[in-house]
Write a protein that holds these residues in place. Sequence first.
Motif: not given
Length: 238
Positions: A11-12, A19-26, A44-47, A62-69
């Motif tokens: 929703e956010t 969409f940022q969901l980092t360090g959740k063990g996904l 951003d789905l890092s960590n 329309f994605l400008k930034s993809l972060v999967l560190n």
Amino acid sequence: MGNSALKAHLETAQKTGVFQLTGKGLTEFPEDLQKLTSNLRTIDLSNNKIELLPPLIGKFSFLKSLVLNNNKLTALPEELCKLKKLETLHLNGNHLRQLPAAFGQLSALKTLSLSGNQLRTVPTQLSGLRHLDVVDLSKNQIQNVPDTVGELQAIELNLNQNQISQISVQISHCPRLKVLRLEENCLELSMLPQSILSDSQISLLAVEGNLFEIKKLRELEGYDKYMERFTATKKKFA
């Protein structure tokens, strides 16, 4: 992570485009994100522990930034290459050995970070990217820099902490390359093309931690020309 938490994130993201969901063990890319293919500008789905990027990634037009560190990616889908608006791609700390064949179609890409992967060479696909500014290929297993590097449009190329013992003389033909980082590799001084000093745009060459003493570099023909560029650049930013 519960569904309600994911729903709140979605929703956010719908409102913000982020969409940022980092360090959740996904362990996988959240399928529910496909509801937001036209909203999202940043993911951003890092960590996490994601092993696969699904083909549906190609739908986020329309994605400008993809972060999967710091995930567990071993390969990237060809569909990623459909992202014509993607400007920033961070994939540090994965297990990537190569890039998709069509990677050169990411025509808007400006920043690419692939530090800490398992690349063995500078991917030839990068030469087709016209807007590339910064490329980070540090901490890989690169042993040589091929001729195709001469077409690279990047302003900064980071090759620190690889196993490089050979560099194509073509690197001095890179039209925009100003910063070349080659620290902690396996270079003998005789394998460093002198044209980098005498006949290139490069104004910052970082070569500490190779198989020669830095003071020997200063004795090479062309070093004065390099220092002129180095000093002029320093003045510009002072």
